[in-house]
Write a protein that holds these residues in place. Structure first.
Motif, PDB file in Angstrom:
ATOM      1  N   ARG A 195      52.825  34.770  46.826  1.00  0.00           N
ATOM      2  CA  ARG A 195      52.177  34.196  45.650  1.00  0.00           C
ATOM      3  C   ARG A 195      51.296  35.277  45.025  1.00  0.00           C
ATOM      4  N   TYR A 196      51.544  35.548  43.754  1.00  0.00           N
ATOM      5  CA  TYR A 196      50.816  36.619  43.064  1.00  0.00           C
ATOM      6  C   TYR A 196      49.393  36.169  42.771  1.00  0.00           C
ATOM      7  N   ILE A 197      48.438  37.065  42.971  1.00  0.00           N
ATOM      8  CA  ILE A 197      47.040  36.756  42.671  1.00  0.00           C
ATOM      9  C   ILE A 197      46.846  36.919  41.168  1.00  0.00           C
ATOM     10  N   GLU A 198      46.801  35.787  40.474  1.00  0.00           N
ATOM     11  CA  GLU A 198      46.794  35.785  39.009  1.00  0.00           C
ATOM     12  C   GLU A 198      45.405  35.972  38.414  1.00  0.00           C
ATOM     13  N   ASP A 199      44.375  35.939  39.265  1.00  0.00           N
ATOM     14  CA  ASP A 199      42.997  36.049  38.765  1.00  0.00           C
ATOM     15  C   ASP A 199      42.269  37.215  39.422  1.00  0.00           C
ATOM     16  N   PRO A 200      42.802  38.434  39.319  1.00  0.00           N
ATOM     17  CA  PRO A 200      42.126  39.573  39.955  1.00  0.00           C
ATOM     18  C   PRO A 200      40.796  39.876  39.270  1.00  0.00           C
ATOM     19  N   TYR A 201      39.870  40.426  40.049  1.00  0.00           N
ATOM     20  CA  TYR A 201      38.613  40.904  39.472  1.00  0.00           C
ATOM     21  C   TYR A 201      38.931  42.131  38.625  1.00  0.00           C
ATOM     22  N   LEU A 202      38.436  42.140  37.404  1.00  0.00           N
ATOM     23  CA  LEU A 202      38.731  43.227  36.471  1.00  0.00           C
ATOM     24  C   LEU A 202      37.480  44.038  36.164  1.00  0.00           C
ATOM     25  N   ILE A 203      37.657  45.320  35.987  1.00  0.00           N
ATOM     26  CA  ILE A 203      36.598  46.200  35.492  1.00  0.00           C
ATOM     27  C   ILE A 203      37.157  46.917  34.267  1.00  0.00           C
ATOM     28  N   GLY A 204      36.498  46.750  33.142  1.00  0.00           N
ATOM     29  CA  GLY A 204      37.015  47.311  31.901  1.00  0.00           C
ATOM     30  C   GLY A 204      38.355  46.699  31.516  1.00  0.00           C
ATOM     31  N   GLY A 205      38.588  45.462  31.958  1.00  0.00           N
ATOM     32  CA  GLY A 205      39.830  44.771  31.624  1.00  0.00           C
ATOM     33  C   GLY A 205      41.009  45.196  32.477  1.00  0.00           C
ATOM     34  N   ARG A 206      40.777  46.040  33.476  1.00  0.00           N
ATOM     35  CA  ARG A 206      41.877  46.577  34.274  1.00  0.00           C
ATOM     36  C   ARG A 206      41.815  46.105  35.721  1.00  0.00           C
ATOM     37  N   LYS A 207      42.985  45.899  36.273  1.00  0.00           N
ATOM     38  CA  LYS A 207      43.131  45.505  37.668  1.00  0.00           C
ATOM     39  C   LYS A 207      42.980  46.730  38.567  1.00  0.00           C
ATOM     40  N   PHE A 208      42.501  46.507  39.783  1.00  0.00           N
ATOM     41  CA  PHE A 208      42.390  47.614  40.739  1.00  0.00           C
ATOM     42  C   PHE A 208      42.532  47.072  42.152  1.00  0.00           C
ATOM     43  N   ASP A 209      42.861  47.949  43.080  1.00  0.00           N
ATOM     44  CA  ASP A 209      42.737  47.619  44.497  1.00  0.00           C
ATOM     45  C   ASP A 209      41.942  48.723  45.178  1.00  0.00           C
ATOM     46  N   ILE A 210      41.573  48.495  46.428  1.00  0.00           N
ATOM     47  CA  ILE A 210      40.692  49.404  47.158  1.00  0.00           C
ATOM     48  C   ILE A 210      41.442  49.991  48.343  1.00  0.00           C
ATOM     49  N   ARG A 211      41.484  51.312  48.436  1.00  0.00           N
ATOM     50  CA  ARG A 211      42.067  51.989  49.596  1.00  0.00           C
ATOM     51  C   ARG A 211      40.963  52.266  50.618  1.00  0.00           C
ATOM     52  N   VAL A 212      41.181  51.774  51.830  1.00  0.00           N
ATOM     53  CA  VAL A 212      40.215  51.906  52.919  1.00  0.00           C
ATOM     54  C   VAL A 212      40.889  52.631  54.078  1.00  0.00           C
ATOM     55  N   TYR A 213      40.203  53.613  54.661  1.00  0.00           N
ATOM     56  CA  TYR A 213      40.765  54.386  55.772  1.00  0.00           C
ATOM     57  C   TYR A 213      40.202  53.879  57.102  1.00  0.00           C
ATOM     58  N   VAL A 214      41.124  53.575  58.014  1.00  0.00           N
ATOM     59  CA  VAL A 214      40.768  53.024  59.317  1.00  0.00           C
ATOM     60  C   VAL A 214      41.443  53.860  60.403  1.00  0.00           C
ATOM     61  N   LEU A 215      40.679  54.262  61.401  1.00  0.00           N
ATOM     62  CA  LEU A 215      41.197  55.053  62.515  1.00  0.00           C
ATOM     63  C   LEU A 215      41.147  54.209  63.785  1.00  0.00           C
ATOM     64  N   VAL A 216      42.307  54.028  64.427  1.00  0.00           N
ATOM     65  CA  VAL A 216      42.384  53.321  65.706  1.00  0.00           C
ATOM     66  C   VAL A 216      42.741  54.332  66.782  1.00  0.00           C
ATOM     67  N   VAL A 217      41.871  54.483  67.761  1.00  0.00           N
ATOM     68  CA  VAL A 217      42.120  55.449  68.840  1.00  0.00           C
ATOM     69  C   VAL A 217      42.610  54.761  70.104  1.00  0.00           C
ATOM     70  N   SER A 218      42.536  53.420  70.143  1.00  0.00           N
ATOM     71  CA  SER A 218      43.035  52.672  71.300  1.00  0.00           C
ATOM     72  C   SER A 218      43.240  51.220  70.900  1.00  0.00           C
ATOM     73  N   TYR A 219      44.291  50.601  71.452  1.00  0.00           N
ATOM     74  CA  TYR A 219      44.489  49.162  71.282  1.00  0.00           C
ATOM     75  C   TYR A 219      44.080  48.388  72.527  1.00  0.00           C
ATOM     76  N   ASN A 220      43.980  49.074  73.662  1.00  0.00           N
ATOM     77  CA  ASN A 220      43.609  48.408  74.904  1.00  0.00           C
ATOM     78  C   ASN A 220      42.667  49.306  75.710  1.00  0.00           C
ATOM     79  N   PRO A 221      41.347  49.160  75.521  1.00  0.00           N
ATOM     80  CA  PRO A 221      40.686  48.190  74.648  1.00  0.00           C
ATOM     81  C   PRO A 221      40.772  48.621  73.183  1.00  0.00           C
TER      82      PRO A 221
END
Length: 439
Positions: A195-221
């Motif tokens: 289902r497409y998100i039809e109501d995105p938060y806009l800045i200057g009338g433009r849609k955006f998404d956020i790139r976040v960097y995550v580092l996983v060094v172990s899954y257990n733990p």
């Protein structure tokens, strides 16, 4: 960054056991990429590139190489390699949703519906063709809304399209009902429909998404580091639901946007995460901004927990994920996808500096040089947010210059990132501690 301090005590990698401890020689690395990561490795003090089947201590490999070689490799104690064996359980769009749905059901069963609501951060999603009939039932209940089709295993916006009518996916679906015995039968590629998100938060009338960097060094733990800096990727055209076929309006991928006729390569379509957090704080207040970034923290931890028991954990492996998150007009964060190989090719100087810092700090966290104590909650731009449980800040350690509200979370996404100063401080402290501690 401070210079490398090589400390004796590491085992040698295969074929090099007579050359002395790792601290007495350069760290040998291999790299499959020809972009920012190679620049980082070549500039790192005390690191030496090897080629072919040469002996190595660190390997930044591509996914294809890992899949072809992992099952036949024998890794020495100190060796590190990018990617867990079945990383795709989280980074293929269909498997990501499948695993999230499973953990949500388990959470509801064991802890109740209220706790399960913390998983309400991904759009209604079905896998096609396997769940086509279930999707059709849902489609008929919600006539007129927009859906988005995405190939399960592609990136950079390839193969994505929006639609309002079932007939718009007729061509894609053709092969589904051909007899299995038909030699010319074409099995449709696996897609997800959301289902497409039809109501995105806009800045200057433009849609955006956020790139976040995550580092996983172990899954257990489970041990998770979150990078303070990232970026918001904006569409090149103003948002509108009138032209759902226009990729420049609806897709924020840089690979798509840079092909727009009026794209400005010098200006680009990016904001630093710090700039975005400052904007949200100024416009909506510090509490609202804090809730946005706490919501992103929740997405990261819940998604990783959904595959924690499935990922083949190996102490030699690590993963650097690129999370893509979208805000709706109520400032609710939605998980769009998770990348196992986020782009390391820079689109400009600021982008290069960001990625150069991220990658250097990945190496700093992994600490092949053995310069840290192993007790750090922050290394450069990375903050430790989960270590077999939530990680909290030290008393009075809230450092976000754009948010004066105190918090117990060790997450500082979008906060000031004085990484070089911090690295000097922790390396000096670690060195002093090691000198004062009897061996």
């Amino acid at each position: 960054m401070s210079k490398s301090t090589r400390v004796p005590g590491y085992m040698q990698s295969k074929g090099a056991r007579n050359r002395g401890p790792l601290g007495d020689r350069e760290i040998r690395y291999k790299c499959s990429m020809q972009n920012t990561i190679l620049d980082v490795l070549r500039a790192r003090p005390g690191w030496q590139e090897v080629s072919g089947e040469g002996d190595w201590d660190f390997h930044w490999c591509d996914r294809e190489w890992l899949h072809a070689n992992y099952d036949t490799m024998f890794l020495q104690e100190h060796q590190k390699i990018l990617h867990f064996r079945n990383h795709y359980e989280l980074t293929r769009k269909n498997l990501m949703v499948k695993n999230l749905k499973r953990l949500r059901k388990q959470t509801e069963r064991e802890m109740g519906k209220k706790e399960a609501e913390s998983f309400d951060f991904y759009p209604t999603t079905y896998e096609l063709p396997s769940e086509y009939h279930i999707f059709v039932e849902e489609f008929k209940k919600n006539q007129g809304i927009i859906w988005i089709m995405k190939p399960a295993a592609k990136s950079q916006g390839r193969g994505i399209f929006l639609f309002r009518k079932l007939k718009d996916i007729t061509d894609w679906k053709k092969g589904e009902y051909q007899p299995l015995t038909d030699p010319n039968r074409e099995v449709p590629e696996t897609y997800v429909v959301q289902r497409y998100i039809e109501d995105p938060y806009l800045i200057g009338g433009r849609k955006f998404d956020i790139r976040v960097y995550v580092l996983v060094v172990s899954y257990n733990p489970l041990k998770v580091w979150l990078y303070r800096s990232g970026f918001a990727r904006f569409s090149n055209s103003r948002f509108s639901l009138d032209s759902i076929e226009d990729a420049y309006v609806h897709l924020t991928n840089v690979a798509v946007q840079k092909t727009a006729p009026d794209y400005d390569p010098d200006k680009g379509c990016k904001w630093a995460t710090q700039q975005l957090r400052s904007y949200l704080t100024a416009k909506h207040g510090s509490d609202a901004a804090r809730r946005v970034f706490q919501g992103i923290d929740n997405i990261i931890i819940k998604s990783l927990q959904s595959v924690q028991k499935i990922i083949i954990n190996d102490k030699h492996c690590f993963e650097m994920y690129g999370y893509d998150v979208l805000l709706d007009d109520k400032l609710k964060p939605w998980l769009i996808e998770i990348n196992a190989s986020p782009s390391l090719t820079a689109s400009g100087k600021d982008d290069y500096d960001l990625k150069h810092g991220v990658l250097n700090d990945v190496l700093n966290v992994l600490d092949l040089e053995n310069r840290l104590t192993g007790k750090e909650k922050r290394v450069g731009g990375f903050d430790l947010i989960w270590d077999d449980g939530a990680v909290t800040t030290d008393d009075g350690a809230m450092e976000c210059s754009v948010n004066s509200v105190s918090t117990t979370s060790n997450s500082f996404l979008g906060c000031h990132c004085d990484r070089k100063k911090h690295l000097r401080e922790i390396y000096t402290a670690a060195q002093a501690l090691k000198k004062s501690t009897p061996s």
